[in-house]
Every structure is written in C-alpha cells, then in structure tokens.
Design a protein around this motif. Sequence first.
Motif, PDB file in Angstrom:
ATOM      1  N   UNK A  16       0.806  -1.219   0.000  1.00 17.04           N
ATOM      2  CA  UNK A  16       0.000   0.000   0.000  1.00 17.04           C
ATOM      3  C   UNK A  16       0.842   1.273   0.000  1.00 17.04           C
ATOM      4  N   UNK A  17       2.168   1.108   0.016  1.00 14.67           N
ATOM      5  CA  UNK A  17       3.047   2.273   0.073  1.00 14.67           C
ATOM      6  C   UNK A  17       3.443   2.707  -1.342  1.00 14.67           C
ATOM      7  N   UNK A  18       2.954   3.868  -1.742  1.00 13.21           N
ATOM      8  CA  UNK A  18       3.304   4.436  -3.041  1.00 13.21           C
ATOM      9  C   UNK A  18       4.660   5.136  -2.922  1.00 13.21           C
ATOM     10  N   UNK A  19       5.655   4.631  -3.636  1.00 13.68           N
ATOM     11  CA  UNK A  19       7.012   5.187  -3.542  1.00 13.68           C
ATOM     12  C   UNK A  19       7.277   6.164  -4.683  1.00 13.68           C
ATOM     13  N   UNK A  20       7.051   5.720  -5.904  1.00  8.34           N
ATOM     14  CA  UNK A  20       7.200   6.593  -7.074  1.00  8.34           C
ATOM     15  C   UNK A  20       5.812   6.845  -7.640  1.00  8.34           C
ATOM     16  N   UNK A  21       5.492   8.122  -7.842  1.00 10.56           N
ATOM     17  CA  UNK A  21       4.120   8.486  -8.197  1.00 10.56           C
ATOM     18  C   UNK A  21       4.093   9.383  -9.433  1.00 10.56           C
ATOM     19  N   UNK A  22       4.578   8.827 -10.520  1.00  8.71           N
ATOM     20  CA  UNK A  22       4.543   9.580 -11.769  1.00  8.71           C
ATOM     21  C   UNK A  22       5.809  10.375 -12.010  1.00  8.71           C
ATOM     22  N   UNK A  37      17.119  13.573  -1.934  1.00 12.72           N
ATOM     23  CA  UNK A  37      15.816  13.311  -1.333  1.00 12.72           C
ATOM     24  C   UNK A  37      16.034  12.797   0.070  1.00 12.72           C
ATOM     25  N   UNK A  38      15.025  12.930   0.888  1.00 12.23           N
ATOM     26  CA  UNK A  38      15.139  12.454   2.264  1.00 12.23           C
ATOM     27  C   UNK A  38      15.229  10.922   2.294  1.00 12.23           C
ATOM     28  N   UNK A  39      15.679  10.383   3.422  1.00 10.45           N
ATOM     29  CA  UNK A  39      15.699   8.931   3.586  1.00 10.45           C
ATOM     30  C   UNK A  39      14.292   8.380   3.379  1.00 10.45           C
ATOM     31  N   UNK A  40      14.183   7.327   2.574  1.00  9.06           N
ATOM     32  CA  UNK A  40      12.878   6.743   2.304  1.00  9.06           C
ATOM     33  C   UNK A  40      12.115   7.404   1.174  1.00  9.06           C
ATOM     34  N   UNK A  41      12.729   8.391   0.517  1.00  9.09           N
ATOM     35  CA  UNK A  41      12.034   9.086  -0.563  1.00  9.09           C
ATOM     36  C   UNK A  41      11.893   8.217  -1.806  1.00  9.09           C
ATOM     37  N   UNK A  42      12.744   7.183  -1.927  1.00  6.97           N
ATOM     38  CA  UNK A  42      12.649   6.296  -3.078  1.00  6.97           C
ATOM     39  C   UNK A  42      13.772   6.446  -4.076  1.00  6.97           C
ATOM     40  N   UNK A  46      14.073   4.380  -7.509  1.00  6.35           N
ATOM     41  CA  UNK A  46      14.077   5.092  -8.788  1.00  6.35           C
ATOM     42  C   UNK A  46      15.259   4.664  -9.647  1.00  6.35           C
ATOM     43  N   UNK A  47      16.440   4.580  -9.049  1.00  2.00           N
ATOM     44  CA  UNK A  47      17.620   4.192  -9.818  1.00  2.00           C
ATOM     45  C   UNK A  47      17.513   2.746 -10.307  1.00  2.00           C
ATOM     46  N   UNK A  48      16.947   1.873  -9.495  1.00  2.00           N
ATOM     47  CA  UNK A  48      16.783   0.477  -9.914  1.00  2.00           C
ATOM     48  C   UNK A  48      15.767   0.366 -11.047  1.00  2.00           C
ATOM     49  N   UNK A  49      14.685   1.116 -10.977  1.00  2.00           N
ATOM     50  CA  UNK A  49      13.699   1.127 -12.065  1.00  2.00           C
ATOM     51  C   UNK A  49      14.293   1.764 -13.317  1.00  2.00           C
ATOM     52  N   UNK A  50      15.054   2.813 -13.120  1.00  2.00           N
ATOM     53  CA  UNK A  50      15.729   3.489 -14.229  1.00  2.00           C
ATOM     54  C   UNK A  50      16.568   2.504 -15.032  1.00  2.00           C
ATOM     55  N   UNK A  51      17.291   1.617 -14.340  1.00  2.00           N
ATOM     56  CA  UNK A  51      18.205   0.683 -14.988  1.00  2.00           C
ATOM     57  C   UNK A  51      17.527  -0.618 -15.430  1.00  2.00           C
ATOM     58  N   UNK A 206      15.636  16.891  -7.214  1.00  2.00           N
ATOM     59  CA  UNK A 206      15.076  16.579  -5.896  1.00  2.00           C
ATOM     60  C   UNK A 206      13.878  15.649  -6.055  1.00  2.00           C
ATOM     61  N   UNK A 207      13.924  14.509  -5.349  1.00  2.00           N
ATOM     62  CA  UNK A 207      12.820  13.557  -5.327  1.00  2.00           C
ATOM     63  C   UNK A 207      12.025  13.776  -4.048  1.00  2.00           C
ATOM     64  N   UNK A 208      10.770  14.133  -4.219  1.00  2.00           N
ATOM     65  CA  UNK A 208       9.913  14.439  -3.069  1.00  2.00           C
ATOM     66  C   UNK A 208       8.484  14.026  -3.425  1.00  2.00           C
ATOM     67  N   UNK A 209       7.824  13.319  -2.506  1.00  2.00           N
ATOM     68  CA  UNK A 209       6.446  12.920  -2.767  1.00  2.00           C
ATOM     69  C   UNK A 209       6.303  12.005  -3.968  1.00  2.00           C
TER      70      UNK A 209
END
Length: 238
Positions: A16-22, A37-42, A46-51, A206-209
């Motif tokens: 239920x935890x949305x990490x990357x949202x568009x 980004x803050x700790x836990x921002x994803x 993001x880098x793993x999905x990027x690759x 910056x990764x936020x939200x």
Amino acid sequence: MKPVIEITNLHKAFGNQQVLQGVNWTIEPGKVVGLLGRNGAGKSTLLECLLGLREADAGSSKLFGHPASALSDQVRADIGYVPQKSELFEWLTPLQLLDYFKALYPRWNQAKVNGLMQRWGFTGDAANKQIAKLSGGQKQRLSIIRALAHDPTLLVLDEPVASLDPIGRRDFLQELITDVVERDTTVVFSTHILSDLERVALDVAFLQGGKIVLQGALDELLEGKDLSLEDLFVEVTK
C-alpha cells in the motif's frame, strides 16, 4: 541528440506504500546530476527502475533510446552501476572477480584497473583475499573499480561513498572529477553527503512525494538566493 535517460510517468508501490508516483525525468548526454531526497524518498527504487533492475508498476524508462527492461548486451556495456549495497561474488577474490567481468566487456581498461587497485590498497594479500573477508569499505571500493573499469558512457552511483572513510571518499571523488567527468560521461549520483555532491555535480534533482519536484543547474538554483545547498534541500523536501 537523444537523452541518455528518459523516464516517463514512472510508478512503483510496495504493497500500500506508493514510492514513485509519476516520475518524469530526462537527462541529456554529459550531464552530472546529483539526486537528492530524504531517507525513504525512493532514490534507490528510482535508480533500480531506471536501470531495469526493478520492474515498475506503470510508466517507462529508456536508456540511450532503448527500453530499460530490454537492453541489449551492447547497451549494457555502456553502463556502470554502483549499488548502495555492494553486490559482489563474495566467494571470489578481487582479482578473480575483475577477471570475470573483464571477459564480459569489450572496452575493459586494464590500465585503469591496475592503477585503481594500486592506489586503493588492493595489492599483495588484499588482492587475493576472499571478498567475503574484506571490510565494508574495501567492498565498496571494489564495487567502484568494477563500475569504472570499462569506461562507461553512463555511470549510476547509489550512495557510492556510504561505507568509505573520509580519505576513501576524497580519493573516489578525485577519480570521478579527474577522469570520469572529464570524459563527458553522463553521471547520476545519489548521496546524502551534500558537501560531496557539491564537488562533482553540476545539476541536481530533488525527489519528493514520489516525483522529481525540482531539477536544474546547481548554480542557477542558488543564484540570487541567500541559501546553501543544505538550505535548499530542507526547503524543497520539507
């Protein structure tokens, strides 16, 4: 000229935890971008999905114009990656590990490998010790050597200095500045040590939200503002 990285509307959730949202993110060739980004921002997600190392729930990631989920060996040979936690074959020795990867890359730079091994303490017993018996900092250095050895066109670094002492961090950043950046390598550099990032990154994102909320040249983002990068980080990610 095609972007090296092109991410479009990327989504990823864990339960239920949305990490990357568009996430929408484009990086042009030769850019050196610090991902903040803050700790836990994803950031790692993001880098793993990027690759293409982690499957996204929706959206797309392209590297050099190719889907990250279906990269050819030729495209993969242009990419270097240092994960946050070293992923090494721990039953091998450093020399055996590097010999293994040497066979996989047509553009292996043995002179660079030899120089880094010498400067970073992998001589004598250290070069022939089982990786499982190395310290965390030694494993991190070895992971960096592996990523740099084939002169990648794209280098993705996820907290690459987290396990290094101040001298190790200095040596790595010097290598990054004097060799990698000067070759117009595209670099994505995630770190929580802002002073390190200021030494090498020309751009920041910056990764936020679950989204990239601000991206631009570091000098331009701070121009005309009585702010440090730390102040800007707090302001953007609060």
